[in-house]
Design a protein around this motif. Structure first.
Motif, PDB file in Angstrom:
ATOM      1  N   LEU A 162       2.336   4.966 -16.810  1.00 12.24           N
ATOM      2  CA  LEU A 162       1.686   4.425 -15.622  1.00 12.24           C
ATOM      3  C   LEU A 162       0.189   4.297 -15.786  1.00 12.24           C
ATOM      4  O   LEU A 162      -0.404   3.300 -15.370  1.00 12.24           O
ATOM      5  CB  LEU A 162       2.015   5.302 -14.412  1.00 12.24           C
ATOM      6  CG  LEU A 162       3.448   5.199 -13.880  1.00 12.24           C
ATOM      7  CD1 LEU A 162       3.642   6.156 -12.721  1.00 12.24           C
ATOM      8  CD2 LEU A 162       3.773   3.794 -13.449  1.00 12.24           C
ATOM      9  N   PHE A 190      -2.003   0.871 -15.373  1.00 11.42           N
ATOM     10  CA  PHE A 190      -3.151   0.698 -14.493  1.00 11.42           C
ATOM     11  C   PHE A 190      -4.327   0.134 -15.282  1.00 11.42           C
ATOM     12  O   PHE A 190      -5.048  -0.749 -14.807  1.00 11.42           O
ATOM     13  CB  PHE A 190      -3.529   2.035 -13.845  1.00 11.42           C
ATOM     14  CG  PHE A 190      -4.649   1.923 -12.840  1.00 11.42           C
ATOM     15  CD1 PHE A 190      -4.400   1.431 -11.565  1.00 11.42           C
ATOM     16  CD2 PHE A 190      -5.937   2.292 -13.163  1.00 11.42           C
ATOM     17  CE1 PHE A 190      -5.408   1.313 -10.636  1.00 11.42           C
ATOM     18  CE2 PHE A 190      -6.966   2.179 -12.241  1.00 11.42           C
ATOM     19  CZ  PHE A 190      -6.697   1.694 -10.976  1.00 11.42           C
ATOM     20  N   LYS A 213      -1.116   3.220   2.715  1.00 11.43           N
ATOM     21  CA  LYS A 213      -2.299   3.433   1.881  1.00 11.43           C
ATOM     22  C   LYS A 213      -3.471   2.580   2.361  1.00 11.43           C
ATOM     23  O   LYS A 213      -3.296   1.610   3.098  1.00 11.43           O
ATOM     24  CB  LYS A 213      -1.983   3.080   0.429  1.00 11.43           C
ATOM     25  CG  LYS A 213      -0.929   3.939  -0.225  1.00 11.43           C
ATOM     26  CD  LYS A 213      -0.639   3.479  -1.636  1.00 11.43           C
ATOM     27  CE  LYS A 213       0.036   2.106  -1.655  1.00 11.43           C
ATOM     28  NZ  LYS A 213       0.423   1.682  -3.020  1.00 11.43           N
ATOM     29  N   LYS A 258       8.893   2.319 -11.420  1.00 15.43           N
ATOM     30  CA  LYS A 258       8.019   3.180 -10.615  1.00 15.43           C
ATOM     31  C   LYS A 258       6.834   2.394 -10.076  1.00 15.43           C
ATOM     32  O   LYS A 258       6.413   2.590  -8.929  1.00 15.43           O
ATOM     33  CB  LYS A 258       7.546   4.365 -11.455  1.00 15.43           C
ATOM     34  CG  LYS A 258       6.904   5.480 -10.637  1.00 15.43           C
ATOM     35  CD  LYS A 258       6.664   6.708 -11.483  1.00 15.43           C
ATOM     36  CE  LYS A 258       6.041   7.824 -10.638  1.00 15.43           C
ATOM     37  NZ  LYS A 258       5.804   9.051 -11.450  1.00 15.43           N
ATOM     38  N   LEU A 259       6.314   1.480 -10.886  1.00 13.45           N
ATOM     39  CA  LEU A 259       5.184   0.658 -10.433  1.00 13.45           C
ATOM     40  C   LEU A 259       5.569  -0.199  -9.236  1.00 13.45           C
ATOM     41  O   LEU A 259       4.823  -0.292  -8.259  1.00 13.45           O
ATOM     42  CB  LEU A 259       4.698  -0.246 -11.573  1.00 13.45           C
ATOM     43  CG  LEU A 259       3.706   0.364 -12.563  1.00 13.45           C
ATOM     44  CD1 LEU A 259       3.510  -0.571 -13.740  1.00 13.45           C
ATOM     45  CD2 LEU A 259       2.375   0.646 -11.887  1.00 13.45           C
ATOM     46  N   HIS A 283       5.466   1.249  -5.823  1.00  7.51           N
ATOM     47  CA  HIS A 283       4.164   1.433  -5.179  1.00  7.51           C
ATOM     48  C   HIS A 283       3.956   0.438  -4.045  1.00  7.51           C
ATOM     49  O   HIS A 283       3.118   0.660  -3.174  1.00  7.51           O
ATOM     50  CB  HIS A 283       3.022   1.270  -6.206  1.00  7.51           C
ATOM     51  CG  HIS A 283       2.790   2.482  -7.033  1.00  7.51           C
ATOM     52  ND1 HIS A 283       1.782   3.385  -6.785  1.00  7.51           N
ATOM     53  CD2 HIS A 283       3.451   2.959  -8.113  1.00  7.51           C
ATOM     54  CE1 HIS A 283       1.832   4.355  -7.679  1.00  7.51           C
ATOM     55  NE2 HIS A 283       2.828   4.114  -8.500  1.00  7.51           N
ATOM     56  N   CYS A 291       4.779  -1.721  -0.709  1.00  4.43           N
ATOM     57  CA  CYS A 291       5.534  -1.596   0.532  1.00  4.43           C
ATOM     58  C   CYS A 291       6.662  -2.622   0.546  1.00  4.43           C
ATOM     59  O   CYS A 291       6.444  -3.791   0.237  1.00  4.43           O
ATOM     60  CB  CYS A 291       4.611  -1.830   1.736  1.00  4.43           C
ATOM     61  SG  CYS A 291       5.466  -2.021   3.310  1.00  4.43           S
ATOM     62  N   ASN A 334       3.247  -8.273   0.264  1.00  8.88           N
ATOM     63  CA  ASN A 334       2.295  -7.870  -0.773  1.00  8.88           C
ATOM     64  C   ASN A 334       1.781  -9.025  -1.627  1.00  8.88           C
ATOM     65  O   ASN A 334       0.790  -8.863  -2.332  1.00  8.88           O
ATOM     66  CB  ASN A 334       2.936  -6.843  -1.707  1.00  8.88           C
ATOM     67  CG  ASN A 334       3.221  -5.528  -1.026  1.00  8.88           C
ATOM     68  OD1 ASN A 334       2.364  -4.671  -0.882  1.00  8.88           O
ATOM     69  ND2 ASN A 334       4.466  -5.356  -0.577  1.00  8.88           N
ATOM     70  N   LEU A 345      -1.652  -4.487  -8.145  1.00  6.06           N
ATOM     71  CA  LEU A 345      -1.454  -3.070  -7.859  1.00  6.06           C
ATOM     72  C   LEU A 345      -2.537  -2.499  -6.949  1.00  6.06           C
ATOM     73  O   LEU A 345      -2.242  -1.830  -5.960  1.00  6.06           O
ATOM     74  CB  LEU A 345      -1.410  -2.294  -9.179  1.00  6.06           C
ATOM     75  CG  LEU A 345      -0.947  -0.852  -9.121  1.00  6.06           C
ATOM     76  CD1 LEU A 345       0.480  -0.749  -8.610  1.00  6.06           C
ATOM     77  CD2 LEU A 345      -1.057  -0.211 -10.510  1.00  6.06           C
ATOM     78  N   SER A 371      -3.384  -2.439  -1.983  1.00  7.27           N
ATOM     79  CA  SER A 371      -3.712  -1.274  -1.156  1.00  7.27           C
ATOM     80  C   SER A 371      -4.710  -1.616  -0.053  1.00  7.27           C
ATOM     81  O   SER A 371      -4.955  -0.784   0.825  1.00  7.27           O
ATOM     82  CB  SER A 371      -4.290  -0.153  -2.029  1.00  7.27           C
ATOM     83  OG  SER A 371      -3.349   0.285  -2.982  1.00  7.27           O
TER      84      SER A 371
END
Length: 422
Positions: A5, A9, A33, A187-188, A191, A193, A251, A308, A312
């Motif tokens: 991860l 990033f 977030k 997993k990414l 992140h 919604c 998103n 990513l 947020s």
């Protein structure tokens, strides 16, 4: 093996620059977030640059010969080719052609399916990340290929102005399918919604109502036939597919690129004698008039991506930051619209400029249906005493918007000239 991860990033954002500037914090169960300043940021400052995890050109945009790199969405037409097509004037010659930065000699096609890339680097990046799964080879123009059937169904349901693409979802699946280590990518994507409703406010996503049930059933069937993978089985059951739609809808960040706009900005920067400058400005003004008459507002290569860090950012009807694409590709620049103090939340607007000028009632309607929240930004609070009414003009525009079976994505109204025209 896919990167962990932290490395992913780093792929998206330079962590050395971002970590000293912003911080992602959990706010509450409703807002989720938020992005906050860790130090003072001045108006006009670049807050960060970011690449998307995945992106895709809109399908109608590509069909109408808006030529963009299949990977980074960089415009592939030269400024002159772009101007000729948009204006409908085949013999048009642009002054100062040396200012166009498009380099056709560097463009490369996929050897199997012939989709185009702006460089060998982009062709290789696409092949390494997702294209081996999605490459149609000699079936590129076969209407019976499962992926082409999926694209055709999407186009039949979602006419321009486009706000997203089924291929953004397809690339999410393809990235995981192609990865040797699938867990980091899975997993990414978690992140982002992906809720289909807001129980606290009793709001449901407008796409997922009874009105679009038949369309979703068909798309779900075609999506599963074209792309099913057992590692992503949760995305292929009906509720998971609905969540995937909501994820992309809430998103997805609009991306717009234009070789012509880059040429115009380069012309603006020229130091010319007054008379020559006046002649050049007059030529450009007339060109935009010709384009408006021939093409309307659809000037750019358009698509959307999942970012990513930018995802947020919460919404405000009075944003203190905005996204743009200065490199004529998918690289997003987040810039400050005003001074931002340490600890202050960095907010963008999910509405375009015209929508932000509408009444509080109209803004709330758009945000509720598309993003599943009731806005309580300073502008909305200051207008709490306004009557919940919508002007006739707004009602007409909203009626047109509701005819499009997919929600507007954040900042995706890239049809307006102001983003690229000086």
């Amino acid at each position: 093996m896919a990167a962990p991860l932290d490395d992913m990033f780093s792929y998206c954002v330079d962590p050395g620059k971002v970590s000293t500037c912003v911080d992602v914090r959990f706010i509450d169960n409703i807002k989720g977030k938020g992005l906050f300043a860790k130090k003072s940021i001045k108006k006009g400052d670049t807050i960060f640059f970011e690449r998307p995890l995945v992106s895709a050109q809109f399908l109608w945009n590509a069909l109408y010969k808006y030529k963009a790199c299949e990977y980074c969405l960089r415009a592939l037409e030269t400024a002159e080719e772009n101007a000729r097509r948009l204006s409908g004037i085949p013999g048009l010659s642009l002054p100062h052609p040396e200012l166009c930065r498009v380099r056709p000699e560097l463009h490369q096609a996929c050897p199997q399916c012939q989709v185009m890339y702006c460089s060998s680097e982009c062709r290789q990046a696409a092949a390494d990340q997702y294209h081996r799964v999605l490459c149609l080879g000699s079936s590129q123009d076969d209407p019976d290929h499962p992926i082409n059937k999926l694209k055709d169904a999407w186009r039949s349901m979602h006419y321009p102005p486009e706000t997203s693409s089924i291929m953004l979802m397809a690339r999410m699946v393809a990235v995981v399918k192609q990865a040797k280590d699938k867990a980091p990518w899975q997993k990414l994507f978690l992140h982002f919604c992906s809720r289909t409703g807001n129980e606290e406010e009793e709001i449901a996503h407008k796409l997922l109502g009874e009105k679009f049930r038949g369309q979703l059933v068909l798309l779900h069937s075609l999506f599963k036939s074209a792309l099913y993978d057992e590692h992503l089985s949760r995305w292929f059951v009906p509720e998971g597919f609905r969540s995937l739609f909501a994820l992309v809808g809430t998103n997805g960040q609009g991306i717009g690129t234009s070789s012509l706009s880059r040429w115009v900005h380069a012309c603006d920067a020229l130091e010319l004698p007054a008379q020559q400058k006046e002649q050049l400005d007059s030529f450009i003004d007339q060109l935009y008039k010709d384009i408006e008459k021939e093409t309307g507002d659809f000037l750019n290569c358009e698509g959307s991506g999942l970012f990513l860090l930018q995802s947020s950012c919460n919404h405000s009807c009075m944003p203190n930051a905005e996204a743009s694409f200065p490199d004529n590709n998918f690289l997003l620049q987040l810039s400050a619209l005003s001074d931002i103090n340490p600890g202050e939340e960095i907010c963008i607007s999910y509405l375009d400029c015209c929508q932000r000028d509408r009444s509080r009632h109209s803004r709330h309607k758009i945000l509720r249906e598309n993003y599943l929240f009731v806005c309580s930004c300073p502008k909305c609070i200051s207008q709490m005493d306004e009557l919940d009414v919508t002007s006739e003009e707004e009602e007409e525009e909203e009626g047109e918007a509701e005819a499009v079976p997919f929600p507007a994505t954040a900042l995706s109204n890239l049809r307006n000239k102001e983003q690229f025209k000086p």
